[in-house]
Scaffold this active site. Structure first.
Site, mmCIF file in Angstrom:
data_model
loop_
_atom_site.group_PDB
_atom_site.id
_atom_site.type_symbol
_atom_site.label_atom_id
_atom_site.label_comp_id
_atom_site.label_asym_id
_atom_site.label_seq_id
_atom_site.Cartn_x
_atom_site.Cartn_y
_atom_site.Cartn_z
ATOM 1 N N CYS A 2 0.860 -1.174 0.000
ATOM 2 C CA CYS A 2 0.000 0.000 0.000
ATOM 3 C C CYS A 2 0.897 1.225 0.000
ATOM 4 O O CYS A 2 2.102 1.111 0.199
ATOM 5 C CB CYS A 2 -0.869 0.024 1.234
ATOM 6 S SG CYS A 2 -1.764 -1.514 1.492
ATOM 7 N N TRP A 74 -3.909 -1.540 -1.218
ATOM 8 C CA TRP A 74 -3.889 -2.762 -2.039
ATOM 9 C C TRP A 74 -4.294 -3.863 -1.069
ATOM 10 O O TRP A 74 -3.514 -4.280 -0.228
ATOM 11 C CB TRP A 74 -2.478 -2.990 -2.598
ATOM 12 C CG TRP A 74 -2.343 -4.240 -3.380
ATOM 13 C CD1 TRP A 74 -1.877 -5.449 -2.941
ATOM 14 C CD2 TRP A 74 -2.677 -4.443 -4.754
ATOM 15 N NE1 TRP A 74 -1.905 -6.367 -3.937
ATOM 16 C CE2 TRP A 74 -2.387 -5.791 -5.066
ATOM 17 C CE3 TRP A 74 -3.206 -3.621 -5.751
ATOM 18 C CZ2 TRP A 74 -2.599 -6.323 -6.338
ATOM 19 C CZ3 TRP A 74 -3.416 -4.159 -7.013
ATOM 20 C CH2 TRP A 74 -3.108 -5.484 -7.294
ATOM 21 N N ASN A 100 1.094 -0.488 6.003
ATOM 22 C CA ASN A 100 1.433 -1.249 4.802
ATOM 23 C C ASN A 100 2.078 -2.529 5.287
ATOM 24 O O ASN A 100 3.039 -2.467 6.054
ATOM 25 C CB ASN A 100 2.402 -0.407 3.953
ATOM 26 C CG ASN A 100 3.025 -1.197 2.826
ATOM 27 O OD1 ASN A 100 2.433 -2.166 2.345
ATOM 28 N ND2 ASN A 100 4.208 -0.786 2.405
ATOM 29 N N GLU A 482 8.304 -21.207 -19.080
ATOM 30 C CA GLU A 482 8.152 -19.843 -18.570
ATOM 31 C C GLU A 482 9.336 -18.978 -19.026
ATOM 32 O O GLU A 482 9.153 -17.813 -19.410
ATOM 33 C CB GLU A 482 8.020 -19.879 -17.043
ATOM 34 C CG GLU A 482 7.961 -18.533 -16.344
ATOM 35 C CD GLU A 482 6.833 -17.627 -16.816
ATOM 36 O OE1 GLU A 482 5.952 -18.069 -17.557
ATOM 37 O OE2 GLU A 482 6.863 -16.434 -16.451
ATOM 38 N N LYS A 486 9.044 -15.555 -21.291
ATOM 39 C CA LYS A 486 9.598 -14.253 -20.866
ATOM 40 C C LYS A 486 10.460 -13.673 -21.978
ATOM 41 O O LYS A 486 10.367 -12.491 -22.289
ATOM 42 C CB LYS A 486 10.463 -14.378 -19.593
ATOM 43 C CG LYS A 486 9.767 -14.584 -18.300
ATOM 44 C CD LYS A 486 8.980 -13.406 -17.802
ATOM 45 C CE LYS A 486 7.574 -13.438 -18.304
ATOM 46 N NZ LYS A 486 6.584 -14.141 -17.569
ATOM 47 N N GLU A 489 8.301 -12.534 -25.121
ATOM 48 C CA GLU A 489 7.368 -11.411 -24.969
ATOM 49 C C GLU A 489 8.055 -10.063 -24.798
ATOM 50 O O GLU A 489 7.514 -9.048 -25.222
ATOM 51 C CB GLU A 489 6.350 -11.659 -23.855
ATOM 52 C CG GLU A 489 6.879 -11.664 -22.447
ATOM 53 C CD GLU A 489 5.770 -11.876 -21.415
ATOM 54 O OE1 GLU A 489 6.038 -12.508 -20.405
ATOM 55 O OE2 GLU A 489 4.642 -11.407 -21.631
ATOM 56 N N HIS A 505 12.729 -36.233 -31.355
ATOM 57 C CA HIS A 505 11.526 -36.522 -32.140
ATOM 58 C C HIS A 505 11.197 -35.370 -33.092
ATOM 59 O O HIS A 505 10.048 -35.218 -33.494
ATOM 60 C CB HIS A 505 10.351 -36.838 -31.205
ATOM 61 C CG HIS A 505 10.625 -38.012 -30.329
ATOM 62 N ND1 HIS A 505 10.650 -39.301 -30.802
ATOM 63 C CD2 HIS A 505 10.967 -38.089 -29.020
ATOM 64 C CE1 HIS A 505 10.973 -40.130 -29.814
ATOM 65 N NE2 HIS A 505 11.172 -39.412 -28.718
ATOM 66 N N LYS A 604 -1.474 -5.857 -19.986
ATOM 67 C CA LYS A 604 -1.271 -6.492 -18.674
ATOM 68 C C LYS A 604 -2.424 -7.421 -18.325
ATOM 69 O O LYS A 604 -2.223 -8.510 -17.830
ATOM 70 C CB LYS A 604 -1.116 -5.400 -17.598
ATOM 71 C CG LYS A 604 -0.862 -5.947 -16.211
ATOM 72 C CD LYS A 604 0.488 -6.649 -16.125
ATOM 73 C CE LYS A 604 0.704 -7.368 -14.815
ATOM 74 N NZ LYS A 604 1.727 -8.424 -14.943
HETATM 75 C C1 F6R Z 1 3.207 -13.167 -19.265
HETATM 76 C C2 F6R Z 1 1.953 -12.707 -18.703
HETATM 77 C C3 F6R Z 1 0.698 -13.272 -19.229
HETATM 78 C C4 F6R Z 1 -0.320 -13.506 -18.101
HETATM 79 C C5 F6R Z 1 -1.674 -13.960 -18.678
HETATM 80 C C6 F6R Z 1 -2.660 -14.271 -17.570
HETATM 81 O O1 F6R Z 1 4.311 -12.596 -18.653
HETATM 82 O O2 F6R Z 1 1.925 -11.882 -17.839
HETATM 83 O O3 F6R Z 1 0.919 -14.458 -19.936
HETATM 84 O O4 F6R Z 1 0.205 -14.479 -17.258
HETATM 85 O O5 F6R Z 1 -2.195 -12.955 -19.499
HETATM 86 O O6 F6R Z 1 -2.897 -13.152 -16.773
HETATM 87 P P1 F6R Z 1 -3.552 -13.284 -15.354
HETATM 88 O O7 F6R Z 1 -2.589 -14.039 -14.486
HETATM 89 O O8 F6R Z 1 -3.770 -11.887 -14.892
HETATM 90 O O9 F6R Z 1 -4.826 -14.054 -15.527
#
Ligand code: F6R
Length: 609
Positions: A2, A74, A100, A482, A486, A489, A505, A604
């Site tokens: 927060c 938050w 916080n 993962e 990263k 993207e 394969h 996001k």
């Molecule tokens: C990748 C990323 C996205 C989210 C996906 C799901 O770094 O951030 O792949 O993981 O859009 O988002 P949430 O978790 O908010 O449902």
């Protein structure tokens, strides 16, 4: 996470409080509030929603007074609402507090205080602090606050204001940031520097356990024992934008570095005091409840889906219940076999991803019991699910998810141990041993974060390659997925992850001289097998960067470079192995001049199909 502000001086406090909170909204924005002492009483104003709602509420009737505190929330304990918003007050309204962090023993304290006649208004952990101060107040503000601090456990930054001690604010911190801005005839308090740099650049940064008594023309700082502390003035030379990112160049790097704390917070209150068992008060499941399920689905998107893959491994390994993991956009359209004997676990940082929400609604319609793992209290997914476990990672701002992923892994691990405990699938001593290792993870992530130079070098050297491959077996494969996501993207490099045993394969045809391969080899049970796959790519002249546990001297014989991560149980290695992959993606994106926090074409929170 927060935002906190405080003002004491000759000017109207409300001016700085609202300005400071507007700079801190990135720390939390589900509700906001202020408290100002008007010379007779303390007026508290709070409102759910963004700061603008609070401003609307008080415009035309601003609180008057020259001492005040404020907060932007938050939510962790208690959904976002007017009542749960800070500041919180005691019964008399004489003491107010903004906070916080998490007060871990608040339930015990709350019960005690209720027994002593205190009436609580909110569902928050913070409110106990105000009532406790009222309870122990002995006529001396400082010693009373010190007494409160001896009784509370957890992480916090706190600012106290009292009607009985006008013109004085007391602040303190433990595991959460707090800074005092030094003015002329006025002083400022804030959880973060952006709130104050328009007013002053001269600051005291408080250390854990320090307590400051702040008046308009004096600041007295003392340590835990009450002894005076002389601190050096810290001159802030960041610009406003850098200050918002805590001095980091990007939110993503800040959030990568916040992982030790995010993991620690997510674990807090979920391990019993003696460290032997998992306590998930949110769930209160029993063996009959768990045995009523003949299957578990984990459904999510993107990074959260990758966390779900690790979750499946944990639940199957520890609780021996079969789990299917699915991406939400596929699950919802394939007429899944879901009924009242199904437990559906959805994972979502934002709690707003439309495919995940739709999968949740559809499963509920078919009779499934549902559990959400999310980071946002009061989000659509949190409200829709039957039960919720929160990751206490604080707001994640960078599009590329980092601290949400590690905290989702933590929740899955805790959940799987909890199931194992209930079902008796693992012995208590085995569970206690894993918990002991789990408690070391935050410090081990910090250790991993401290060794960043080799990663920067690799990123510079290989940052311009067209393709990068990630390989691993078992949990290493899940982490490889993962890591590849990263990299693609944020750096726009084509990156793919493969189960190492699957290479021959088909994919091996793509491995030619100089192609970078990131090979994860942290899983002891399949180590030899992974090594033989690494030899296969090395034989095709790939450049191999290995990720291995500390003390592994073998891998370096077969690869070009090795990044070591601390030793832990192999189940917990993903929490450490992912960190160099996040950093590699980050520095590769920097090498290529990409907009790290806002990668092209991505958002996001994906609230459309
Ligand atoms: C990748 C990323 C996205 C989210 C996906 C799901 O770094 O951030 O792949 O993981 O859009 O988002 P949430 O978790 O908010 O449902």
């Amino acid at each position: 996470m927060c935002g906190i502000v405080g003002y004491v001086g000759d000017k109207q406090a409300v001016g700085f409080l609202l300005e400071g909170l507007s700079k801190l909204e990135y720390r939390g924005y589900d509700s906001a509030g202020i408290a100002v002492y008007d010379g007779q009483k303390i007026r508290v104003e709070k409102s759910v929603g963004r700061l603008a709602s609070l401003q609307d509420k008080i415009s035309g009737n601003m609180p008057v007074g020259t001492t005040g505190i404020g907060h932007t929330r938050w939510a962790t304990h208690g959904r976002p609402s007017d009542i749960n918003a800070h500041p919180h007050t005691d019964c008399s309204g004489d003491f107010v507090v903004v906070h916080n962090g998490i007060i871990e023993n608040y339930l015990t304290l709350k019960e005690e205080l209720i027994e002593r006649g205190h009436a609580f208004k909110s569902e928050t952990d913070t409110e106990v602090v105000a009532h406790l101060l009222e309870e122990v107040y002995n006529g001396d503000f400082v010693s009373s606050v010190r007494e409160v601090l001896q009784r509370i456990e957890g992480s916090y930054s706190l600012v106290f204001m009292s009607r009985r001690d006008p013109g004085t604010l007391i602040c303190t911190k433990q595991d959460n940031p707090l800074v005092i801005g030094i003015g002329n005839g006025e002083n400022f308090i804030a959880s973060d520097i952006p709130a104050i740099i328009n007013r002053t650049r001269r600051t005291f940064i408080l250390n854990d356990g320090e307590l400051a008594v702040v008046k308009k023309d004096s600041i007295k700082i003392m340590n835990r024992r009450g002894e005076p502390v002389t601190k050096k003035v810290f001159e802030v030379n960041w610009n406003a934008e850098a200050a918002e990112k805590g001095g980091y160049e990007h939110f993503m790097l800040k959030e990568i570095n916040e992982q030790p704390k995010a993991v620690r917070d997510t674990l807090s209150q979920r391990i019993s005091k003696d460290g032997q068992t998992i306590t998930l008060d949110e769930l209160k499941w029993n063996a009959d409840y768990l045995k009523s399920f003949n299957k578990i689905y984990i459904v999510a998107c993107g990074t959260a889906y990758h966390a779900g893959l690790v979750g499946k491994f944990y639940i199957e390994k520890l609780a021996r219940i079969p789990v299917t993991v699915d991406v939400a956009s596929e699950f919802r359209y394939r007429d899944p076999i879901v009924d009242e004997n199904t437990l559906l676990i959805v994972v979502s940082q934002s709690g707003e991803t439309s495919d995940t929400l739709a999968a949740l609604k559809e499963s509920k319609r078919r009779g499934a019991k549902t559990l959400a793992l999310t980071n946002v209290v009061g989000s659509s997914i949190a409200r829709e699910a039957d039960q919720v476990l929160y990751t206490w990672a604080g707001p994640e701002i960078a599009v590329a998810s980092t601290k949400a992923y590690t905290t989702q892994l933590i929740l899955f691990f805790v959940l799987a141990l909890y199931m194992a405990q209930i079902l008796g699938t693992k012995k208590p001593a085995f569970i206690a041993d894993l918990i002991a290792q789990l408690k070391n993870v935050p410090a081990q992530i910090s250790e991993t974060l401290s060794d960043v130079e080799p990663i920067k070098t690799f990123a510079k050297r290989y940052g311009f390659n067209e393709d990068v491959f990630y390989i691993g077996r078992q949990l290493d494969y899940d982490v490889a997925l993962e890591g590849a996501l990263k990299l693609k993207e944020i750096s726009y490099i084509h990156a793919e992850a493969y189960a190492a045993g699957e290479l021959k394969h088909g994919t091996l045809a793509l491995i030619v001289e100089g192609v970078p391969v990131i090979a994860l080899a942290t899983q002891k049970s399949v180590y030899e097998k992974t090594l033989s796959n690494i030899k296969e790519v090395k034989a095709r002249d790939a450049v191999v960067i290995g990720i291995a546990s500390a003390g592994d001297e073998e891998l370096s014989k077969y690869v070009d470079h090795v990044i070591h991560v601390p030793v832990t149980d192999e189940l917990l290695e993903p929490l450490l192995a992912v960190v160099p992959l996040q950093l590699l993606a980050y520095y590769a994106a920097i090498t290529r001049g990409c907009d790290v926090d806002k990668p092209r074409n991505l958002a996001k929170s994906v609230t459309v199909e």
